[in-house]
Design an enzyme around this catalytic site. Structure first.
Site, PDB file in Angstrom:
ATOM      1  N   MET A 501       0.737  -1.394   0.011  1.00 31.62           N
ATOM      2  CA  MET A 501      -0.007   0.058   0.040  1.00 31.62           C
ATOM      3  C   MET A 501       0.822   1.143   0.054  1.00 31.62           C
ATOM      4  O   MET A 501       0.578   2.299  -0.571  1.00 31.62           O
ATOM      5  CB  MET A 501      -0.893  -0.084   1.173  1.00 31.62           C
ATOM      6  N   CYS A 502       2.100   1.263   0.374  1.00 30.09           N
ATOM      7  CA  CYS A 502       2.732   2.391   0.491  1.00 30.09           C
ATOM      8  C   CYS A 502       3.897   2.383  -0.496  1.00 30.09           C
ATOM      9  O   CYS A 502       4.026   1.275  -0.985  1.00 30.09           O
ATOM     10  CB  CYS A 502       3.886   2.482   1.829  1.00 30.09           C
ATOM     11  N   THR A 503       4.185   3.635  -0.964  1.00 30.72           N
ATOM     12  CA  THR A 503       5.182   3.428  -1.931  1.00 30.72           C
ATOM     13  C   THR A 503       6.757   3.250  -1.615  1.00 30.72           C
ATOM     14  O   THR A 503       7.404   4.152  -1.112  1.00 30.72           O
ATOM     15  CB  THR A 503       5.062   4.880  -2.909  1.00 30.72           C
TER      16      THR A 503
END
Length: 639
Positions: A501-503
Site C-alpha cells: 500500500m505504501c510507495t
C-alpha cells in the site's frame, strides 16, 4: 561694458548626470538578452532640458538618462545628446581599467570630430561616454560618466550684464524653430559655422542658470574649435532665458594642438570616482523574484546554449496528474525552467510520512480542521506560490476514474471524467505521476485522442522509467505506457499488504525520475516537430529519447525505443476511435469490465491466439518426446 583691472581666467560649471532607475532596468534587460558577453561600444543618447524651460533650480547643467536612452528613435521635444556606453563584464575589469588612458582615447575621438567640424553642430561638441558594470545578480550598477573636454585657457578681459537685444531676439526666434547651442553673429544674423574673417562675436546658449554667471563646461569645446580656426579674441554673449544673459570679452591665453583632455564626472562630494546605483531596495520584491528566476536561464544563452528557446518553455501550460513525491519534484524543476502555469490534480490528503519525501509539504500540512491532512493538490499549489509568487498554480481535488474499478457513483465519476477532459483541452503538457498503473490509463487515452505532449514517470523499488508517449500522426509512432502489455490494466490496489500500500522506493529515485521527465520535456520543446520527433532525434540542446530506464542497484541508465502496439489498450486506433465516438459511455464500460476493453482493443483475440499457439507448441513437444522414446527402445536391439 565694465572693465576689471585684473584679468580673470574663464571658469565653468561642470556637467552632472541624472540616471533614472529605468535606464539600468533597460540595460539589465539588454545585457541579458542582447549584449550578453559583448562589450562593444553601444550608441545611446541622453537629453537636457530645453534652455527656454530652465528655472532657478537648474543651476547645474544636467544630462538625463532613462530607458529611452537606448531607443533608435529620438524625442524631438527634447535636446538629445549622443553618447556611447562601454559595459564591461566583471567588476575587476571596471576597477582595473586605466581611466586616464580611457578618457584620452575618448578625447581623441572628440578632438577628431571637433577639428573636422564644418558647423557648430551641438551633437559633435557635446558627446558623452559612460563606463558601466552591471551586477545583475545583486541589482547593483557601477557607472562613471565622462564628457571629454578639450582644455584651452581664455581670460575674461571685461564683462557686462547688458546684451544686444537684437541678438537675444534672434536667439529666441532660433530656439523656437530648431535648437542650436553656438552661433557666430555678424551681418545682423546668427550663423551656424565659423568665419574667421567676419566679426568675432559669438553666442552660447547656456544649459544652466548658475548664480555666479559661470557657463556650462559644454562651452569649452566650442572655444577650442574657434581657437583652432585661428581666432584669439572674441566677444561672447551667454544667453539665459531669465533675463540674466551677459557679455564677456575673452582673449585666448595659449593654444596647443595637443590639448589636455578632462571630463570625468565628479561625485556629489566633489571627488573623482564612479557612482553606484543599488536598485535591489527600490524594485518590487515580486519583480525582483521574477528577474532573478529568469537570470540563470538567460545566462545559458550567453555561451552554453545560445540557440535555446526559453520563451516556448515559459508559455507552456502544464498539468500534473499526481501531487505526491513525483509531482512535487517535477513542479519544482518546471519552476526552475521558467514555466509559469502549473495545475495539480490529486484526490489524496497529506499524511505524516509525506513531508520528508515530498518537498512541497511541511509538517503543519498534516493537519486540517477535519482532523485529517490537507488536500495534496490544493496545498501543493499554495506552497508552490510561496516558493515563487509569480507562478499561476492551481490545485484540483479529483479522483481519476480507473479501469478495472467498477463505477459506484456514476454522477460523481462522470463529473470527474468531464473535468479531466476539460483540463486536457486547457493544457499543453501532461505529466502522469500517479502511484498506480490503472490510474494512468484514462489520461493516456485522453492524451492520445487530443495529441498532447504526455510524459510518464514511474518508480520501482530501485528503478525508474521516464518516457514520452507517441501521437497518432507520428511516423514510426512511439509506444505508450501500455504498448508492451498483452492484458488490459486491472485493479491492483485491492487486497494489498502494508508494504504494498505504501510507495516503497529508494528515496533518490524520485528526484532522478522527476528531473529526467522535465529535461525530456525541455528537449522535446527544442525540436521543430515537438512531440512528433522520432526516438533519439537530435536538437541543438541534445537528443530526445523515447524511454529512459534507470537502475539504482548498479547505477545504470539506458535509452530504449518501443513502437506503438496496434492492439494497445490505451492508444490503439480502435480504442481512440471508440473513445471519440462514445466518450463517457465507452469509458464507463471499460471501468466496469476490463474484459470489454480487451475485446475492443483486440487483446482478447491476441490472448486466444497465444493460447492456441502455446497449446500447439506443447503438442509438438509431446510428439517429439514420443518419437525420441521409440528411438531409445530400438537402439537396444541395434547395439
Amino acid at each position: 561694458m565694465s572693465n576689471h583691472s585684473d584679468q580673470i581666467v574663464k571658469k565653468y560649471i561642470l556637467n552632472q548626470s541624472f540616471v533614472e532607475s529605468s535606464f539600468f532596468t533597460k540595460l539589465s534587460e539588454l545585457k541579458l538578452e542582447k549584449y550578453k558577453l559583448d562589450s562593444s561600444y553601444i550608441a545611446i543618447h541622453g537629453f537636457q532640458t530645453h534652455p527656454t524651460k530652465l528655472n532657478k533650480f537648474n543651476d547645474t547643467p544636467v544630462l538625463n538618462l532613462d530607458q529611452s536612452s537606448f531607443d533608435d528613435t529620438l524625442n524631438d521635444s527634447r535636446i538629445n545628446i549622443p553618447g556611447e556606453l562601454f559595459n564591461v563584464n566583471t567588476i575587476e575589469e571596471f576597477k582595473s581599467l586605466d581611466k586616464l588612458k580611457l578618457l584620452n582615447t575618448w578625447g581623441q575621438n572628440v578632438y577628431s570630430e571637433v577639428t573636422n567640424a564644418t558647423s557648430f553642430d551641438y551633437k559633435l561638441f557635446n558627446k558623452f561616454y559612460i563606463l558601466t558594470y552591471s551586477d545583475l545578480k545583486k541589482y547593483k550598477f557601477y557607472y562613471w560618466v565622462a564628457y571629454p573636454t578639450l582644455s584651452n585657457t581664455w581670460t575674461v578681459e571685461s564683462e557686462s550684464q547688458e546684451t544686444d537685444t537684437t541678438i537675444t531676439q534672434l536667439v529666441e526666434t532660433e530656439l523656437d524653430n530648431e535648437y542650436g547651442q553656438f552661433f557666430q553673429y555678424y551681418g545682423g544674423k546668427l550663423h551656424k559655422s565659423v568665419q574667421a574673417d567676419k566679426e568675432h562675436t559669438f553666442v552660447f546658449i547656456d544649459t544652466c542658470l548658475s548664480k555666479d554667471r559661470k557657463p556650462s563646461s559644454q562651452l569649452k569645446n566650442y572655444l577650442y574649435f574657434i581657437a583652432y580656426k585661428g581666432i584669439k579674441e572674441i566677444d561672447l554673449v551667454t544667453y539665459r532665458n531669465n533675463n540674466l544673459s551677459f557679455t564677456q570679452h575673452l582673449k585666448l591665453d595659449a593654444f596647443t594642438d595637443s590639448p589636455k583632455i578632462s571630463g570625468w564626472e565628479r561625485t556629489n562630494q566633489g571627488k573623482l570616482g564612479p557612482k553606484l546605483a543599488d536598485l535591489g531596495s527600490l524594485i518590487n520584491p515580486l519583480q525582483l523574484a521574477e528577474q532573478a528566476v529568469e537570470l540563470n536561464l538567460k545566462l545559458m544563452k550567453w555561451r552554453i546554449a545560445p540557440d535555446i528557446d526559453l520563451e516556448i518553455i515559459k508559455k507552456q501550460k502544464v498539468l500534473l496528474l499526481g501531487a505526491g513525491t513525483l509531482g512535487s519534484y517535477v513542479a519544482r524543476a518546471l519552476l526552475g525552467w521558467g514555466v509559469r502555469s502549473i495545475t495539480f490534480v490529486d484526490s489524496g490528503r497529506i499524511s505524516f510520512s509525506n513531508p520528508v519525501r515530498q518537498p512541497l509539504f511541511n509538517f503543519e500540512d498534516c493537519f486540517s480542521d477535519s482532523g485529517q491532512g490537507e488536500y495534496k493538490a490544493l496545498r501543493a499549489a499554495e506552497n508552490l506560490k510561496r516558493v515563487f509568487p509569480g507562478v499561476d498554480a492551481k490545485g484540483i481535488c479529483l479522483a481519476v476514474p480507473m479501469v478495472g474499478h467498477p463505477v459506484t457513483d456514476e454522477h460523481k465519476e462522470r463529473e470527474n471524467y468531464e473535468t479531466l477532459v476539460k483540463l486536457f483541452e486547457e493544457h499543453d503538457v501532461i505529466f502522469l505521476l500517479m502511484d498506480s498503473r490503472e490510474s494512468r490509463w484514462l489520461p493516456t487515452l485522453i492524451g492520445a485522442a487530443n495529441e498532447k505532449i504526455v510524459i510518464n514517470a514511474a518508480l520501482g523499488f530501485d528503478s525508474y522509467l521516464v518516457m514520452r508517449h507517441g501521437v497518432t500522426n507520428q511516423k514510426d509512432r512511439l509506444g505508450c505506457y501500455y504498448c508492451n502489455d498483452v492484458v488490459a490494466p486491472n485493479d491492483s490496489l485491492s487486497d494489498r499488504t502494508l508494504d504494498q500500500m505504501c510507495t516503497v522506493t529508494r528515496p533518490g529515485g524520485a528526484l532522478m525520475a522527476s528531473s529526467l521527465a522535465v529535461e525530456l520535456l525541455v528537449a522535446i520543446l527544442q525540436h521543430p516537430e515537438r512531440n512528433l520527433a522520432p526516438h533519439d532525434a537530435e536538437t541543438k540542446f541534445g537528443n530526445i529519447p523515447h524511454q529512459i530506464r534507470g537502475f539504482l542497484h548498479n547505477f545504470q541508465q539506458t535509452k530504449l525505443f518501443a513502437p506503438s502496439y496496434v492492439h494497445c489498450s490505451a492508444c490503439s486506433p480502435r480504442v481512440i476511435t471508440e473513445f471519440k465516438q462514445e466518450g463517457w459511455e465507452f469509458v464507463r464500460k471499460c471501468l466496469d469490465d476490463s474484459q470489454y476493453l480487451e475485446d475492443i482493443s483486440g487483446l482478447t483475440k491476441v490472448q486466444q491466439e497465444a493460447e492456441l499457439a502455446a497449446k500447439q507448441l506443447l503438442e509438438d513437444l509431446s510428439l517429439d518426446d514420443d518419437v525420441s522414446n521409440d528411438i531409445d527402445e530400438d537402439s537396444e536391439w541395434l547395439s
